[in-house]
Design an enzyme around this catalytic site. Structure first.
Site, PDB file in Angstrom:
ATOM      1  N   LYS A   1      37.559  42.324   2.394  1.00 36.25           N
ATOM      2  CA  LYS A   1      38.245  42.945   1.496  1.00 36.25           C
ATOM      3  C   LYS A   1      38.518  42.207   0.607  1.00 36.25           C
ATOM      4  O   LYS A   1      38.230  41.957  -0.708  1.00 36.25           O
ATOM      5  CB  LYS A   1      40.144  43.155   1.722  1.00 36.25           C
ATOM      6  CG  LYS A   1      40.855  44.112   0.637  1.00 36.25           C
ATOM      7  CD  LYS A   1      42.299  45.139   1.920  1.00 36.25           C
ATOM      8  CE  LYS A   1      42.615  44.144   2.909  1.00 36.25           C
ATOM      9  NZ  LYS A   1      42.978  42.653   3.011  1.00 36.25           N
TER      10      LYS A   1
ATOM     11  N   THR B   1      36.375  40.088  -0.146  1.00 30.68           N
ATOM     12  CA  THR B   1      35.190  39.437  -0.852  1.00 30.68           C
ATOM     13  C   THR B   1      34.837  40.913  -1.692  1.00 30.68           C
ATOM     14  O   THR B   1      34.040  40.262  -3.037  1.00 30.68           O
ATOM     15  CB  THR B   1      33.776  39.602   0.133  1.00 30.68           C
ATOM     16  OG1 THR B   1      34.246  38.664   1.097  1.00 30.68           O
ATOM     17  CG2 THR B   1      33.080  39.535  -0.182  1.00 30.68           C
TER      18      THR B   1
ATOM     19  N   ARG C   1      46.064  35.949  -2.426  1.00 31.07           N
ATOM     20  CA  ARG C   1      46.405  35.348  -1.957  1.00 31.07           C
ATOM     21  C   ARG C   1      46.563  34.221  -1.381  1.00 31.07           C
ATOM     22  O   ARG C   1      45.223  34.271  -1.334  1.00 31.07           O
ATOM     23  CB  ARG C   1      47.613  36.010  -0.589  1.00 31.07           C
ATOM     24  CG  ARG C   1      48.223  37.328  -0.761  1.00 31.07           C
ATOM     25  CD  ARG C   1      48.531  38.335   0.455  1.00 31.07           C
ATOM     26  NE  ARG C   1      47.530  38.099   0.610  1.00 31.07           N
ATOM     27  CZ  ARG C   1      47.241  38.606   2.574  1.00 31.07           C
ATOM     28  NH1 ARG C   1      48.421  38.866   3.000  1.00 31.07           N
ATOM     29  NH2 ARG C   1      46.202  39.651   2.415  1.00 31.07           N
TER      30      ARG C   1
ATOM     31  N   LYS D   1      40.081  33.408  10.888  1.00 33.29           N
ATOM     32  CA  LYS D   1      40.095  34.184   9.881  1.00 33.29           C
ATOM     33  C   LYS D   1      39.356  33.363   8.573  1.00 33.29           C
ATOM     34  O   LYS D   1      38.230  33.947   7.820  1.00 33.29           O
ATOM     35  CB  LYS D   1      40.769  34.568   9.698  1.00 33.29           C
ATOM     36  CG  LYS D   1      41.328  36.397   8.930  1.00 33.29           C
ATOM     37  CD  LYS D   1      41.972  36.682   8.725  1.00 33.29           C
ATOM     38  CE  LYS D   1      42.105  37.808   8.139  1.00 33.29           C
ATOM     39  NZ  LYS D   1      42.144  37.892   6.442  1.00 33.29           N
TER      40      LYS D   1
ATOM     41  N   ALA E   1      50.297  39.628   6.024  1.00 30.20           N
ATOM     42  CA  ALA E   1      51.311  41.218   5.652  1.00 30.20           C
ATOM     43  C   ALA E   1      51.181  42.508   6.848  1.00 30.20           C
ATOM     44  O   ALA E   1      52.329  43.160   6.975  1.00 30.20           O
ATOM     45  CB  ALA E   1      49.674  42.680   5.349  1.00 30.20           C
TER      46      ALA E   1
ATOM     47  N   PHE F   1      45.353  43.624   4.692  1.00 25.75           N
ATOM     48  CA  PHE F   1      45.046  44.091   6.071  1.00 25.75           C
ATOM     49  C   PHE F   1      44.729  45.932   5.240  1.00 25.75           C
ATOM     50  O   PHE F   1      44.321  46.541   4.070  1.00 25.75           O
ATOM     51  CB  PHE F   1      46.400  44.388   6.915  1.00 25.75           C
ATOM     52  CG  PHE F   1      45.912  43.251   7.714  1.00 25.75           C
ATOM     53  CD1 PHE F   1      45.126  42.373   7.949  1.00 25.75           C
ATOM     54  CD2 PHE F   1      47.491  42.860   7.963  1.00 25.75           C
ATOM     55  CE1 PHE F   1      44.803  41.358   8.669  1.00 25.75           C
ATOM     56  CE2 PHE F   1      47.094  41.698   8.591  1.00 25.75           C
ATOM     57  CZ  PHE F   1      46.193  40.135   9.080  1.00 25.75           C
TER      58      PHE F   1
ATOM     59  N   PHE G   1      26.149  45.327   4.707  1.00 26.82           N
ATOM     60  CA  PHE G   1      26.503  44.371   5.576  1.00 26.82           C
ATOM     61  C   PHE G   1      24.587  44.802   6.116  1.00 26.82           C
ATOM     62  O   PHE G   1      23.374  45.885   5.288  1.00 26.82           O
ATOM     63  CB  PHE G   1      26.928  44.491   6.863  1.00 26.82           C
ATOM     64  CG  PHE G   1      28.478  43.871   6.905  1.00 26.82           C
ATOM     65  CD1 PHE G   1      28.654  43.949   5.835  1.00 26.82           C
ATOM     66  CD2 PHE G   1      28.299  43.901   8.731  1.00 26.82           C
ATOM     67  CE1 PHE G   1      30.685  43.815   6.305  1.00 26.82           C
ATOM     68  CE2 PHE G   1      29.944  43.340   8.405  1.00 26.82           C
ATOM     69  CZ  PHE G   1      30.571  43.164   7.036  1.00 26.82           C
TER      70      PHE G   1
ATOM     71  N   TRP H   1      28.884  40.958  -1.507  1.00 23.26           N
ATOM     72  CA  TRP H   1      28.298  39.627  -0.512  1.00 23.26           C
ATOM     73  C   TRP H   1      26.481  39.395  -0.843  1.00 23.26           C
ATOM     74  O   TRP H   1      26.162  37.843  -1.800  1.00 23.26           O
ATOM     75  CB  TRP H   1      28.618  40.356   1.085  1.00 23.26           C
ATOM     76  CG  TRP H   1      28.258  38.854   1.851  1.00 23.26           C
ATOM     77  CD1 TRP H   1      29.252  38.088   2.008  1.00 23.26           C
ATOM     78  CD2 TRP H   1      27.444  38.577   2.610  1.00 23.26           C
ATOM     79  NE1 TRP H   1      28.665  37.208   2.817  1.00 23.26           N
ATOM     80  CE2 TRP H   1      27.037  37.721   2.866  1.00 23.26           C
ATOM     81  CE3 TRP H   1      25.859  39.028   2.709  1.00 23.26           C
ATOM     82  CZ2 TRP H   1      26.181  37.277   4.670  1.00 23.26           C
ATOM     83  CZ3 TRP H   1      24.685  38.453   3.420  1.00 23.26           C
ATOM     84  CH2 TRP H   1      24.868  37.336   3.918  1.00 23.26           C
TER      85      TRP H   1
END
Length: 590
Positions: free
Chosen positions: A79, A81, A102, A113, A298, A326, A414, A442
């Protein structure tokens, strides 16, 4: 740029950092005056929010876009990214764009993470400084929060040790008669440390009763602090100061709340936050501004970057992209019904990030585990898993539509995704009436996000009729049931233990109609059971506790086994972080 298939995020970041804009060049390009920049070194700094908002008060806001996601796997679905990639893609289309994300917590950064700075060719820099302490905002939050606990525990000690007359003669202090068995506030630290979830403090030592007041307590992670929640929802320093004084630290023996104003500590707490109230600014690796401000989780808090950051960016940008934590059941629901209420801002479009990986998980593939190799189901084509798992994505599309906002599904590509899997996602999203774009940010940065950027710009031109899910005049119990049924897909709500009694007492407060609703539940399922994937049916949301955040201004129903202090697993990221002592460069941060 380095190839993300061949290089780690930190290697890409360090390479890009050799070509970074100075903070003054970055500020000049977005329209800041030099005196409105508060530099922290050469490449990052704070923005004097009050000065900018005063100078540009008559300027119309830019377009406002929120980024949310489907229900994620434990690996995350990119998210942040996507937020960075979208801004880069908008830049390729000539848009003056910005992002708000954030601030990362030290817990996930040193856990599994990472620091949520984006990834591949869509990340923000300087990565290490951003990830490790940044400009000190989380440190300020911790100090402000823990000062409240210092005020509370010392007051409890003095009230135990002295008579009312002695308290009066020492400091004109009135007895608060605090109940040591009813202290909802704990201490905070910015790491994931299960060792500190339940502790005993104030154990007498050589100094006897001078060593404190012995009681059961705990540590929460710093980003779960109500002070952090206040930083996210405050509109300016004055609003922050007022909210800081309403934090409920404990209750007296008659059940009345004891606030930070009662302890006469709210002013000193705010003093720690004077610099932190201003948003921070860094940049994407392609040179667009990224505002970083506040960092509440979140699943256990409001999960939004700050209102102040969004207000500033909307005055400076043609289009501003903010991120909610999230899935749409958690982050977007709180953006929709909490943040927008506090800010008065409304979105022009919402992006829902989806991955083939997460859809396969919701379609029956084994849940991927951080630190372990991906199961074969994720490394080979399986359109059946994807199609079955799309029920989760379609549910989130309907949630966003319920708010009156146009959803744009971003297939965060991906390299392992197949054409057939992507085609199936497009087919189902378009049948649901949602725009859908494949994005390879990405792998390719802004160039790979042009299709997504075009879809978002198109959605922003569509008329929006933004409408909250509920009125704040609605009783809390009814609001909870509406969220549970409409957003989560539950059949109803069950209250465990004394949760309903607590809720009913909160409903009797004279300010009940001014308090929001901030739900707490797992991020890994639409339900309160993380093992239930897809769109679970035939279940009730179980509320086991209800908290009150008087300063932030909301009640907090807690569902499931959510802890305010996450744990550190057996293969944490800190094992791979080290320093090149010859250059001082940190490697391994992601």
């Amino acid at each position: 740029m380095l190839n993300p298939v061949q290089h780690a995020d930190w290697e890409i970041a360090q390479d890009a950092e050799t070509r970074m804009k100075s903070i003054y060049d970055l500020g000049r390009e977005i329209g800041l005056e030099e005196k409105e920049l508060l530099p922290y070194g050469h490449t990052m700094g704070k923005i004097d929010a009050n000065a900018v908002l005063t100078r540009l008060s008559d300027r119309p806001n830019g377009k406002y876009v929120d980024v949310t996601a489907i229900t994620p796997t434990p690996l995350g679905e990119g998210k942040s990214t996507t937020t960075i990639g979208l801004v880069q893609g908008l830049g390729r289309l000539g848009q003056k764009a910005s992002a708000a994300i954030r601030q990362p917590s030290g817990g996930p950064t040193m856990g599994v993470k990472g620091s949520a700075a984006g990834g591949g060719l869509s990340q923000c820099i300087p990565l290490t400084k951003y990830s490790l302490g940044f400009t000190g905002d989380i440190n300020a939050v911790m100090n402000a929060h823990n000062l409240a606990m210092v005020a509370l525990t010392s007051r409890m000690q003095h009230e135990r040790n002295y008579t009312d007359d002695k308290l009066e003669s020492l400091s004109h202090m009135r007895r608060l008669n605090i109940d040591p068995t009813n202290v909802p506030m704990g201490w905070v630290i910015d790491f994931c440390c299960q060792e500190l979830r339940n502790i005993i403090t104030g154990i007498p030592g050589n100094n006897g009763k001078a060593d404190g007041f012995m009681m059961q307590s705990r540590f929460d992670i710093a980003v779960a602090s109500e002070v952090m929640a206040i930083l996210a929802v405050a509109t300016d320093l004055n609003d922050l100061r007022e909210r800081m004084g309403k934090i409920i630290v404990a209750y007296d023996r008659l059940g009345n709340p004891v606030t930070t104003d009662d302890l006469e500590v709210a002013g000193a707490m705010t003093a720690w936050m004077v610099d932190a109230v201003n948003p921070n600014m860094i940049q994407t690796i392609e040179g667009q501004p990224v505002l970083v401000h506040a960092g509440p989780f979140a699943n256990i808090a409001i999960g939004q970057s700050s209102i102040i950051a969004d207000r500033v960016a909307l005055k400076l940008s043609d289009i501003h992209v903010t991120e909610s934590g999230f899935g749409a059941d958690i982050g977007y629901e709180k953006f929709w019904n909490l943040k927008c209420h506090y800010s008065g801002l409304t979105p022009d479009a919402t992006v829902i990030v989806a991955t083939v990986r997460a859809l396969k998980s919701h379609g029956g593939a084994p849940v991927p585990v951080p630190g372990r190799p991906l199961p074969e189901e994720y490394r080979s084509e399986n359109v059946g898993f994807v199609e079955k798992g799309c029920c989760n994505l379609l549910h989130h599309i309907r949630t966003v539509k319920n708010s009156g906002v146009s959803p744009v599904v971003c297939i965060n590509a991906f390299v392992s995704d197949s054409d057939a899997e992507i085609k199936k996602i497009r087919e189902l999203c378009e049948a649901e009436g949602a725009r859908v774009a494949l994005s390879r940010h990405w792998e390719k940065g802004g160039e790979g996000a042009v299709e997504l950027a075009e879809a978002v710009l198109d959605a922003c031109e569509e008329k929006t009729v933004f409408k909250p899910l509920y009125s704040w005049d609605m009783p809390f119990k009814d609001r909870i049931e509406l969220v549970a049924k409409t957003v989560y897909g539950a059949d109803g709500v069950e209250y465990l233990g004394d949760a309903l009694d607590k809720l009913e007492k909160m409903q009797q407060r004279p300010d009940a109609g001014k308090l929001g609703l901030c739900m707490v539940k797992t991020q890994y399922s639409l339900s309160d059971n993380p093992d239930l994937k897809g769109v679970p049916r035939g279940w009730n949301l179980r509320i086991r506790d209800v908290l009150l955040y008087g300063g932030a201004g909301y009640v907090v129903p807690v569902a499931g086994k959510i802890s305010l202090m996450p744990g550190t697993g057996s293969n944490p990221s800190f094992r791979r972080v080290d320093v090149d002592t010859a250059t001082g460069r940190v490697h391994g941060i992601f």
